[in-house]
Enzyme design. Structure first.
Site, PDB file in Angstrom:
ATOM      1  CD1 TRP A   1      -1.727   3.872 -35.546  1.00 20.50           C
ATOM      2  CD2 TRP A   1      -1.158   1.277 -35.061  1.00 20.50           C
ATOM      3  NE1 TRP A   1      -0.501   2.873 -36.499  1.00 20.50           N
ATOM      4  CE2 TRP A   1      -0.268   1.944 -36.068  1.00 20.50           C
ATOM      5  CE3 TRP A   1      -0.678   0.049 -34.837  1.00 20.50           C
ATOM      6  CZ2 TRP A   1       1.451   1.332 -36.571  1.00 20.50           C
ATOM      7  CZ3 TRP A   1       0.654  -0.781 -35.168  1.00 20.50           C
ATOM      8  CH2 TRP A   1       1.205   0.294 -35.873  1.00 20.50           C
ATOM      9  CG  ASN A   2       3.106   1.752 -31.483  1.00 15.10           C
ATOM     10  OD1 ASN A   2       2.239   2.923 -30.845  1.00 15.10           O
ATOM     11  ND2 ASN A   2       3.975   2.143 -31.250  1.00 15.10           N
ATOM     12  N   PRO A  44      -7.542   8.441 -29.353  1.00 16.02           N
ATOM     13  CG  PRO A  44      -9.330   6.623 -29.478  1.00 16.02           C
ATOM     14  CD  PRO A  44      -8.890   8.350 -28.582  1.00 16.02           C
ATOM     15  CB  ALA A  45      -5.048   5.279 -33.044  1.00 12.92           C
ATOM     16  CB  SER A  46      -9.681   6.242 -36.966  1.00 21.65           C
ATOM     17  OG  SER A  46      -9.293   7.656 -36.703  1.00 21.65           O
ATOM     18  N   GLY A  89       3.318  10.143 -32.341  1.00 25.87           N
ATOM     19  CA  GLY A  89       2.927   9.440 -33.562  1.00 25.87           C
ATOM     20  C   GLY A  89       4.387   9.634 -34.157  1.00 25.87           C
ATOM     21  CB  SER A  90       5.086   9.638 -37.578  1.00 23.77           C
ATOM     22  OG  SER A  90       3.843  10.714 -37.786  1.00 23.77           O
ATOM     23  CD  GLU A 143       8.007  10.285 -25.493  1.00 26.13           C
ATOM     24  OE1 GLU A 143       8.618  10.459 -26.060  1.00 26.13           O
ATOM     25  OE2 GLU A 143       7.748  11.284 -24.491  1.00 26.13           O
ATOM     26  CB  CYS A 147       8.567   4.225 -30.252  1.00 25.31           C
ATOM     27  SG  CYS A 147       7.240   4.231 -28.689  1.00 25.31           S
ATOM     28  CD  GLU A 180       9.245   4.734 -35.857  1.00 21.21           C
ATOM     29  OE1 GLU A 180       9.336   5.866 -36.557  1.00 21.21           O
ATOM     30  OE2 GLU A 180       9.346   4.619 -35.190  1.00 21.21           O
TER      31      GLU A 180
HETATM   32  P1  NAP Z   1       0.927   9.134 -37.092  1.00 26.18           P
HETATM   33  O1  NAP Z   1       0.056   8.875 -38.550  1.00 26.18           O
HETATM   34  O2  NAP Z   1       1.637  10.197 -36.624  1.00 26.18           O
HETATM   35  O3  NAP Z   1      -0.604   8.819 -35.978  1.00 26.18           O
HETATM   36  C1  NAP Z   1      -0.031   9.207 -34.192  1.00 26.18           C
HETATM   37  C2  NAP Z   1      -1.559   9.994 -33.795  1.00 26.18           C
HETATM   38  O4  NAP Z   1      -1.816  10.891 -35.009  1.00 26.18           O
HETATM   39  C3  NAP Z   1      -3.043   9.203 -34.476  1.00 26.18           C
HETATM   40  O5  NAP Z   1      -3.946   8.964 -33.350  1.00 26.18           O
HETATM   41  C4  NAP Z   1      -3.430   9.343 -35.798  1.00 26.18           C
HETATM   42  O6  NAP Z   1      -5.027   9.656 -35.544  1.00 26.18           O
HETATM   43  C5  NAP Z   1      -2.788  10.749 -36.058  1.00 26.18           C
HETATM   44  N1  NAP Z   1      -2.654  12.086 -37.053  1.00 26.18           N
HETATM   45  C6  NAP Z   1      -2.687  11.389 -38.619  1.00 26.18           C
HETATM   46  N2  NAP Z   1      -3.046  12.465 -38.619  1.00 26.18           N
HETATM   47  C7  NAP Z   1      -2.925  13.617 -38.564  1.00 26.18           C
HETATM   48  C8  NAP Z   1      -2.719  14.876 -38.374  1.00 26.18           C
HETATM   49  N3  NAP Z   1      -2.745  15.008 -39.978  1.00 26.18           N
HETATM   50  N4  NAP Z   1      -2.753  16.345 -37.797  1.00 26.18           N
HETATM   51  C9  NAP Z   1      -2.774  15.025 -36.343  1.00 26.18           C
HETATM   52  N5  NAP Z   1      -3.029  14.310 -35.904  1.00 26.18           N
HETATM   53  C10 NAP Z   1      -2.592  13.574 -36.477  1.00 26.18           C
HETATM   54  O7  NAP Z   1       1.583   8.118 -36.826  1.00 26.18           O
HETATM   55  P2  NAP Z   1       1.339   6.014 -36.788  1.00 26.18           P
HETATM   56  O8  NAP Z   1       1.663   6.202 -37.705  1.00 26.18           O
HETATM   57  O9  NAP Z   1       0.316   6.047 -36.701  1.00 26.18           O
HETATM   58  O10 NAP Z   1       1.861   5.456 -35.507  1.00 26.18           O
HETATM   59  C11 NAP Z   1       3.218   4.977 -35.579  1.00 26.18           C
HETATM   60  C12 NAP Z   1       4.354   5.835 -35.075  1.00 26.18           C
HETATM   61  O11 NAP Z   1       4.631   6.793 -33.795  1.00 26.18           O
HETATM   62  C13 NAP Z   1       5.687   5.529 -34.956  1.00 26.18           C
HETATM   63  O12 NAP Z   1       6.561   6.595 -35.740  1.00 26.18           O
HETATM   64  C14 NAP Z   1       6.353   5.632 -33.712  1.00 26.18           C
HETATM   65  O13 NAP Z   1       7.895   5.564 -33.631  1.00 26.18           O
HETATM   66  C15 NAP Z   1       5.830   6.607 -33.287  1.00 26.18           C
HETATM   67  N6  NAP Z   1       5.335   5.984 -31.905  1.00 26.18           N
HETATM   68  C16 NAP Z   1       6.250   7.109 -30.763  1.00 26.18           C
HETATM   69  C17 NAP Z   1       6.761   6.794 -29.452  1.00 26.18           C
HETATM   70  C18 NAP Z   1       7.175   7.381 -28.875  1.00 26.18           C
HETATM   71  O14 NAP Z   1       6.785   7.724 -27.276  1.00 26.18           O
HETATM   72  N7  NAP Z   1       8.053   7.947 -28.872  1.00 26.18           N
HETATM   73  C19 NAP Z   1       5.035   5.846 -29.155  1.00 26.18           C
HETATM   74  C20 NAP Z   1       4.440   5.125 -29.817  1.00 26.18           C
HETATM   75  C21 NAP Z   1       4.711   5.099 -31.586  1.00 26.18           C
HETATM   76  P3  NAP Z   1      -5.223   7.956 -37.286  1.00 26.18           P
HETATM   77  O15 NAP Z   1      -4.739   6.565 -36.321  1.00 26.18           O
HETATM   78  O16 NAP Z   1      -7.528   7.978 -36.862  1.00 26.18           O
HETATM   79  O17 NAP Z   1      -4.288   8.458 -38.789  1.00 26.18           O
END
Ligand code: NAP
Length: 483
Positions: A154-155, A179-181, A231-232, A253, A287, A386
């Protein structure tokens, strides 16, 4: 403004807007007001499957479409995004929280990303390789991977998808974007523009819905040839395990924990200003956000004083209001996590110089005061996890070797920053740092033509740039024996 007028709120599959098969809908919440902005269709595995099947049916025609024609469509999209920057950015600010100028900047970067891939796809060259046998010839051909799924957080709701959809479409792959929900609205608006491109049905699809169900479908459906995930690190690791069943091609990523090394030769006031702007952009929910600040011990005190001064100047508020520097955090949970990290640090001896709590002057919304901490130790959670929060811990260092050792002392390896005018120090740091992205006097080091991605547990592969294109191409080696 409480709700957002949306022309479309459904999924976009096979060239049309459709409800999810379950009929489920999800409220999208404005983090500045905690009110519902709109409800959108919320799908599951069967919707992901419909989208993959549409993308598969569209693949033969799209793959054979001349790259110059594909590029022209993406260039047209970039122009439309620039024309509709306000339309897209307002939705982004309202669903994500970032101030409108930041949302506009992200939208313009999204246009730039589509445009860059449109141009660069024309240069996805193969090679002619001299053969060791006289009667043989050897060439390589580049072949689009096929149907690609993209999942993002979502960020940066538009830009991160553009880094995936852009190369996929430009290189002849078809795409299913998820996209994120909580931030589907600006992506839905982007797909209204994609609809106007008149692409063959199924080339570009958008699905919003259960992350686990949809990912399961992407992983286990052989139609899907590649998944690009941002994502994470935690979820990224589970995806690596899931991908083993079909050896699914994965780009990851993931998270970061970026060090910032401040050398004693800098203009402290100027560098403090840049540090504070970089740190609190999007509330630190980035990130590559500058995360741990190491100032040389001869300037640490002066740097801290300047950082506190600069932080006090920041205006917190609803991102749609003028002059707001920082919007709300993205959700209540994120604010609670920021608070827990600050409490943990204070309990373990950190001094809070400014901020350190929720901004209670707001009746609604997830506002957290930008926070600067001193007397920080390695045992504090924010030094290993993080933080993804508006918290700036300032530590010190003495020698270059010590700075490199402290900076690299993390499982992450996404971004690192060096602030200095000393060329030798800058080079030694760039060579010693174990991070995929290094900003020297630059806290915004991300452009479409530069590789973006991390070492260690920050990910696998690179996005953007020619390296980011490779992820959407297979290389075929063709050996020809002449008569
Ligand atoms: P997240 O929980 O890993 O979610 C990222 C995406 O994955 C969302 O679309 C989420 O959907 C989905 N997701 C959630 N649970 C899942 C599952 N079990 N299986 C598959 N997909 C799943 O990450 P976040 O906390 O929302 O986002 C922040 C993280 O992203 C941070 O760690 C940040 O550093 C990282 N990030 C990395 C970059 C890069 O380029 N390296 C860029 C931006 C962010 P929902 O939203 O619907 O839950």
């Amino acid at each position: 403004m409480t709700s957002l007028e949306m022309k479309r709120t459904q999924l976009y599959i096979n060239g049309g807007w459709v409800e999810s098969e379950s009929g489920d809908r999800l409220d999208v919440i404005n983090p500045a007001t905690e009110e519902s902005l709109a409800t959108v269709s919320y799908g599951g595995a069967s919707d992901a499957r419909r989208a993959l099947e549409a993308a598969q049916a569209a693949l033969p025609l799209w793959r054979q479409t001349n790259v110059y024609e594909r590029a022209a469509k993406l260039k047209q999209l970039a122009d439309m995004i620039r024309e509709k920057v306000d339309y897209l950015a307002v939705a982004m600010t309202m669903e994500q929280g970032k101030p409108l100028p930041e949302a506009k900047a992200e939208t313009m970067a999204t246009a730039g990303t589509f445009e860059w891939f449109a141009e660069e796809a024309k240069r996805a060259y193969g090679r002619t390789i001299p053969h060791s046998a006289n009667h043989k010839r050897l060439i390589t051909m580049r072949h689009p991977v096929g149907v690609c799924a993209s999942v993002s957080p979502w960020n940066f709701p538009l830009l991160l998808q553009a880094r995936k959809i852009g190369p996929a479409l430009a290189l002849g792959c078809t795409s299913v974007a998820r996209p994120a929900s909580q931030t589907p609205l600006c992506m839905i608006r982007l797909f209204e523009l994609i609809e106007e491109l008149d692409l063959p049905p199924g080339v570009a699809n958008l699905v919003v819905g259960s992350p686990a169900e949809m990912m399961d479908e992407f992983m286990n459906n052989r139609i899907c040839r590649k998944i690009s995930f941002t994502g994470s690190t935690e979820i990224g690791k589970t995806l690596v395990q899931q991908s083993s069943a079909q050896l699914k091609r994965l780009s990851l990523e993931l998270g970061g924990h970026a060090p910032v090394i401040v050398f004693p030769d800098v203009d402290i006031q100027e560098v403090a200003k840049a540090s504070v702007i970089g740190k609190f952009r999007n509330n630190g929910q980035v990130c590559i956000s500058p995360t741990r600040f190491y100032a040389h011990q001869t300037i640490q005190n002066d740097y801290l004083v300047s950082c506190v001064e600069e932080t006090k100047k920041l205006k917190l508020g609803n991102g749609l209001e003028e002059d707001v520097d920082i919007g709300p955090m993205f959700e209540a949970k994120a604010m609670d996590k920021a608070d827990a990290l600050v409490s943990d640090a204070k309990t373990k001896g950190a001094s809070c110089l400014v901020g350190g709590s929720r901004a209670t002057r707001f009746e609604r919304g997830y506002f957290y005061e930008p926070t600067v901490l001193a007397d920080v130790g390695g045992d504090m959670a924010l030094m290993t996890e993080e933080p993804f929060a508006p918290v700036m811990p300032v530590l010190d260092f003495d020698t270059i070797d010590e700075a490199i050792q402290k900076a690299n002392d993390t499982k992450y390896g996404l971004a690192a920053y060096v602030l200095t005018n000393d060329l030798s120090a800058a080079f030694k740091m760039a060579e010693g740092l174990e991070f995929g992205i290094i900003g020297i006097n630059d806290t915004v080091p991300s452009v479409p033509q530069a590789p973006f991605g991390g070492m260690k547990e920050s990910g696998i592969g690179r996005e953007c740039s020619i390296e980011g294109m490779d992820a959407y191409l297979e290389t075929k080696s063709v050996s020809i024996a002449l008569n």
